[in-house]
Design an enzyme around this catalytic site. Sequence first.
Site, PDB file in Angstrom:
ATOM      1  N   LYS A   1      10.239  51.669  43.759  1.00 33.62           N
ATOM      2  CA  LYS A   1      10.996  51.754  44.949  1.00 33.62           C
ATOM      3  C   LYS A   1      10.258  52.285  46.168  1.00 33.62           C
ATOM      4  CE  LYS A   1      14.915  51.512  44.851  1.00 33.62           C
ATOM      5  NZ  LYS A   1      15.878  50.348  45.416  1.00 33.62           N
TER       6      LYS A   1
ATOM      7  N   HIS B   1      19.538  44.214  38.846  1.00 33.98           N
ATOM      8  CA  HIS B   1      19.692  45.229  39.348  1.00 33.98           C
ATOM      9  C   HIS B   1      20.189  46.459  38.573  1.00 33.98           C
ATOM     10  CE1 HIS B   1      22.353  48.085  41.815  1.00 33.98           C
ATOM     11  NE2 HIS B   1      21.269  48.093  42.809  1.00 33.98           N
TER      12      HIS B   1
HETATM   13 MG   LIG Z   1      16.920  46.537  45.181  1.00 35.38          MG
END
Ligand SMILES: [Mg+2]
Length: 436
Positions: A195, A331
Site C-alpha cells: 500500500k 480487494h
Molecule cells: Mg486498491
Amino acid sequence: MKISALTLHSIAIADPPLRSSYGLHAPWALRTIVELETDDGVRGVSETYGGERPRAALEDIRGRVVGMDPFQLAGLYGDINREAVADAGVPGGRSQEWLVPGENPLDRHNRTFAAIEIACLDIIGKATGKPVCDVIGGRVRNRVSFSAYLFYKHAGGGGDGAYADEYGEVLDAPSAVRECRQMIAQYGFREIKLKGGVLDPPVEIETIRALRREFGGGVPLRIDPNCAWSVDTSVSIGELLREELAGGGYLEDPCPGLAGMSEVRRRLLAKGIDTPLASNVAVTSFAAVPEAKALDAVQIVLSDPHYWGGMRQVQYLSHLCGVLGMGLSMHSNSHLGVSLMAMTHVAAACPNLTYACDTHYPWQTAKDEIVAGGRIQFVDGAVEIPDKPGLGVELDYDQLARGRERYEKVPFRKRDDEAEMRKHVDPNWKRVLPRW
Ligand SMILES: [Mg+2]
C-alpha cells in the site's frame, strides 16, 4: 424453508495504525456480523462493513428478509437494487477516490444485498450439505492464494493498547522488508502488495526495489497508492519500476480517474512498458467496466463480494472480465474469518481469477476472531476450502459478545481516516489528490 430471524451484531476489532493515501486507520475497525436463522433451525452467517449506516440499511430490509425463502435471492436482489440500477448510469458516480470502501452511498444496495446473500448461501450450503463454492456453480480450485499485504505504519498494535505491535513501526524500505519477511514466514504468501501513496515516491520506489532484491523475481510485486500520484508521476514510477512490476505484478490506481489512468497506460505502452493497471477506485461497478475497457484505462478489475453485490455478482464480473480480455483480482478491507471464508469460496468458484487476492487478515488478531476454533489457517499463502457445508465456519458467541462490548466503548460509528491522521500524526493533514 423460510428465514425466521435476522440478528445483527455490531462489533469492533483492533486495527493497527496503518497508513494509506486516505490517511490513518483508527485503533478500532467496525464490522457487522449478520446472522440468519430458518424455521427449521439452519443458521447462516456473513460479515460486512460496520458502524451505524450499514447496520441501518440492514435494519431497513428486515421486513423483506424475514419470511423469505433463502433460495430466492434473485428477487431480493431486484427489490434491493431498483434504485441502484438508476444510480449505475451516473458516470464515475461510484468512484472510491474520496470515499473509503463501505462509505460510498451509491454502493449501499450492493453492500446490503451482499450481506444477506452470503448468509443465505451459507444456509443453502448447510441445507444441501455442500460448501458454498459448490453451491454457486462449483470450485475451479481447492485452495485460494492471497498476497502479503504490506502497509507503512506507525508503532502500535491498535485497539486499547493491550494488543501486541506485531510488526513495529514501518516507515522506510528496510522496515517494510522486515514486515514482509515476517508476514511471509508466518503465512507463506507468494505475491506481495505494497500500500503506497504514503511516503515520498523515492522511498516507495526503494521499498519495491528492496522487496525485489530480498524475495527475487519469482514473487510478483504490486503497488497501490490509491490515486496519490499525478499522471506524470505515475508514468515516471511505471518507468522506474518496469522490471520490478513485470512478471505478474501490477500498478493499482496510480492516479485519479479513468482518463488519467488511460493516459498513464498510453504513455507507458509508448515506451514499451506493458505493466497492467488495476483498479478498485475508478472501477467499482459493472457500469464502469465498459468505459475502463474502451479507454484501456484498467486491465485488471479488483472484485470484492462485499461491495460488488455478493458472490454471484463477483462471478459475473469474473466472466465479464474474461470476455473483455481483462484480469481479475480481489480487494479487501479490515476483516475477520467470516469475510475471509466468503472471499475464499467465491474466489474458488471464479474461473477467471488471475492474481492472488488481497487480504487484511494478518493485521487482525486471534484475540478478536469470532470464528469458533480461532483464526483461519493459511498454508503456503493459501486458504483451503474446508470439507464442511456452507462457508465452513461457525460463530464463537463468547468472542462475538466481546466484540459487541468493544463496539459499545468505541467513540465513533463511521470510518474516517483523515480525522485519525489529524488526531494522531499531523493536526493540519488534508487529503490531497494527487499529492505527488
Ligand atoms: Mg486498491
